[in-house]
Design an enzyme around this catalytic site. Structure first.
Site, PDB file in Angstrom:
ATOM      1  N   TYR A 118     -12.363  -3.369   7.509  1.00  0.00           N
ATOM      2  CA  TYR A 118     -12.594  -3.738   8.985  1.00  0.00           C
ATOM      3  C   TYR A 118     -13.816  -3.223   9.333  1.00  0.00           C
ATOM      4  O   TYR A 118     -14.261  -3.383  10.418  1.00  0.00           O
ATOM      5  CB  TYR A 118     -11.411  -3.002   9.913  1.00  0.00           C
ATOM      6  CG  TYR A 118     -10.122  -3.533   9.570  1.00  0.00           C
ATOM      7  CD1 TYR A 118      -9.848  -4.622   8.661  1.00  0.00           C
ATOM      8  CD2 TYR A 118      -8.992  -2.949  10.156  1.00  0.00           C
ATOM      9  CE1 TYR A 118      -8.577  -5.183   8.392  1.00  0.00           C
ATOM     10  CE2 TYR A 118      -7.554  -3.321   9.975  1.00  0.00           C
ATOM     11  CZ  TYR A 118      -7.557  -4.364   8.988  1.00  0.00           C
ATOM     12  OH  TYR A 118      -6.136  -4.962   8.919  1.00  0.00           O
ATOM     13  N   LYS A 130      -4.607  -0.441  -4.633  1.00  0.00           N
ATOM     14  CA  LYS A 130      -4.310  -1.669  -5.231  1.00  0.00           C
ATOM     15  C   LYS A 130      -5.248  -1.676  -6.491  1.00  0.00           C
ATOM     16  O   LYS A 130      -6.289  -2.240  -6.953  1.00  0.00           O
ATOM     17  CB  LYS A 130      -4.629  -3.049  -4.568  1.00  0.00           C
ATOM     18  CG  LYS A 130      -4.619  -4.420  -5.076  1.00  0.00           C
ATOM     19  CD  LYS A 130      -3.097  -4.740  -5.270  1.00  0.00           C
ATOM     20  CE  LYS A 130      -3.025  -6.095  -6.136  1.00  0.00           C
ATOM     21  NZ  LYS A 130      -1.716  -6.471  -6.350  1.00  0.00           N
ATOM     22  N   ASP A 178       1.570  -3.987  -3.164  1.00  0.00           N
ATOM     23  CA  ASP A 178       2.510  -5.096  -2.816  1.00  0.00           C
ATOM     24  C   ASP A 178       3.774  -4.585  -3.351  1.00  0.00           C
ATOM     25  O   ASP A 178       4.657  -4.888  -2.606  1.00  0.00           O
ATOM     26  CB  ASP A 178       2.008  -6.326  -4.084  1.00  0.00           C
ATOM     27  CG  ASP A 178       1.745  -5.692  -5.211  1.00  0.00           C
ATOM     28  OD1 ASP A 178       1.269  -4.707  -5.390  1.00  0.00           O
ATOM     29  OD2 ASP A 178       1.395  -6.705  -6.369  1.00  0.00           O
ATOM     30  N   ASP A 207      -2.563  -0.819   8.054  1.00  0.00           N
ATOM     31  CA  ASP A 207      -2.160  -1.695   9.609  1.00  0.00           C
ATOM     32  C   ASP A 207      -1.239  -2.618   9.193  1.00  0.00           C
ATOM     33  O   ASP A 207      -0.131  -2.401   9.982  1.00  0.00           O
ATOM     34  CB  ASP A 207      -3.610  -2.558   9.379  1.00  0.00           C
ATOM     35  CG  ASP A 207      -3.385  -3.559  10.797  1.00  0.00           C
ATOM     36  OD1 ASP A 207      -2.666  -3.184  11.777  1.00  0.00           O
ATOM     37  OD2 ASP A 207      -4.320  -4.388  11.004  1.00  0.00           O
ATOM     38  N   ASP A 262       2.977  -1.545  10.394  1.00  0.00           N
ATOM     39  CA  ASP A 262       3.886  -2.643  11.530  1.00  0.00           C
ATOM     40  C   ASP A 262       5.008  -3.021  10.682  1.00  0.00           C
ATOM     41  O   ASP A 262       6.283  -3.165  11.322  1.00  0.00           O
ATOM     42  CB  ASP A 262       3.073  -3.899  11.479  1.00  0.00           C
ATOM     43  CG  ASP A 262       2.123  -3.832  12.794  1.00  0.00           C
ATOM     44  OD1 ASP A 262       2.141  -2.647  13.239  1.00  0.00           O
ATOM     45  OD2 ASP A 262       1.736  -4.631  13.105  1.00  0.00           O
TER      46      ASP A 262
END
Ligand code: NAD
Length: 364
Positions: free
Chosen positions: A146, A195, A227, A251, A255
């Site tokens: 970001y 990852k 994942d 992020d 959620d």
């Protein structure tokens, strides 16, 4: 002890939920012999109305002078409020981004806890919900994809867009330290999510996290690919204590973790910098649809105040007392209307925002 606490009440339900949390802090002060002095700080729509800016330099300085800041929520109805006809940098949310940046808040903490009393709101299988879960997601907030370089250009008539995911070892080290420190206040287990089978930044993340771990031999560390983590969160969330991860993964995963609790009005959060300072706020927004009606659920803000006690003021006993009082309120069948059970409502007492604050305070 004497502490200085800034309060950003903000917009919509913000003033109601922060007042309810302040009632609880008042009871903590009385019971444990502390003094919390309150400084109100303007941010968001109310600041635009008063000063023309979503956050003034004066407000930033005032926030910096506090031991910690408790926030309600900012913003209005994004379709109808005049604040959203202003340019993006003048809108309420710009104030929050500016505050996070000015205070160097790089660590975002989002607990996800399934209250047994509210487990019917959990969308997972009954057997999974019955086991319960209690985790905290520690997300890096100021680096990664970001904040990396980005550009869009055209090559031979084909448009191409690029975003870059960059982390340096210092950024990883400071968030890993936060995660291990937090784990020490909990069940002493960190799952670092990356990852590393694909990304260089993740391989560095793993290496630095292991280096930091050397200073925390009492804490267990494991690594998990993102994942897999997304799957494990719905398959067996009870396995997690502290989940440490970078900005974008955090992020998304935070959620997902929020969703499996099923109750937005119960979710607290914190953003911390390199000192003990933090900004504490509920995960929900300003709920303009119910503002001013004394029906909002203040528990997420009350639990954010508990996090403030724990992480900025190091008052663990007091934080435990607030969290236990919330559990007691639920055990006693007291609910705001957003967390009413689907069945058996006859044994429940429905209260408003202000009374919920008083009920929690009473049980401290
Ligand atoms: P929202 O979270 O404000 O509301 C979504 C739904 O949840 C609404 O039905 C609302 O009534 C309900 N809700 C939220 N908090 C509740 C509570 N404590 N008790 C009971 N019900 C609650 O999301 P939205 O409607 O998408 O956004 C409204 C405004 O809030 C927007 O301006 C948005 O930008 C802002 N917002 C601010 C923050 C923040 O201050 N950090 C975060 C998210 C959204």
């Amino acid at each position: 002890m004497d502490y200085n606490i800034g309060v950003i009440a903000g917009d919509g339900i913000g003033p109601e939920i922060t007042d309810a949390a302040w009632t609880v802090l008042g009871k903590v002060a009385e019971k444990y012999g502390h003094s919390f002095s309150r400084t109100d700080i303007l941010m968001g729509g109310c600041s635009i109305d008063a000063t023309g800016e979503p956050l003034t330099d004066e407000a930033i300085e005032s926030a910096k002078a506090q031991d910690a800041v408790l926030m309600g929520s900012i913003g209005g109805n994004t379709s109808t409020s005049p604040w959203y006809r202003l340019p993006p940098e003048k809108r309420p949310e710009a104030g929050l981004l500016k505050l996070r940046k000015s205070l160097g808040l790089f660590a975002n903490l989002r607990p996800a806890y399934l209250y047994p009393q509210l487990k019917e709101a959990c969308p997972l299988k009954e057997a999974t919900a019955d086991k319960g879960f209690d985790m905290i997601i520690v997300r890096e907030l100021t680096g990664g994809l970001y904040f990396g370089e980005r550009h869009t250009e055209s090559y031979n008539g084909v448009i191409q867009a690029t975003d870059t995911l960059t982390y340096n070892e210092n950024e990883i080290r400071r968030i890993a330290i936060k995660a291990f420190e937090i784990a020490r206040k909990r069940r002493k287990k960190v799952t670092s999510v990356d990852k590393a089978n694909v990304l260089d930044s993740s391989r560095l993340w793993r290496k630095v996290t292991e280096e930091v771990w050397a200073d925390y031999p009492d804490v267990e560390l494991s690594h998990m690919l993102v994942d897999n983590c997304a799957m494990q969160l719905v398959r067996d969330p009870a396995q997690f204590d502290v989940v440490l991860t970078e900005n974008m993964f955090g992020d998304i995963l935070s959620d997902e973790a929020a969703m499996i609790t099923g109750s937005l009005g119960m979710l607290s959060s914190a953003s911390l910098n390199e000192t003990k300072f933090g900004l504490y706020e509920p995960s929900g927004g300003s709920a303009p649809d119910i503002a001013g009606q004394d029906i909002a659920n203040p528990i997420a803000t009350i639990l954010s105040a508990a996090m403030l006690l724990r992480y900025s003021l190091d008052l663990d006993t007091e934080a435990d007392a607030v969290e236990n009082a919330v559990r007691q309120v639920l055990d006693d069948g007291i609910r705001t209307r957003d967390i009413l059970p689907r069945e058996g409502a006859e044994s429940i007492t429905t209260v408003g925002c202000k009374q919920m604050g008083e009920e929690v305070a009473k049980r401290i």
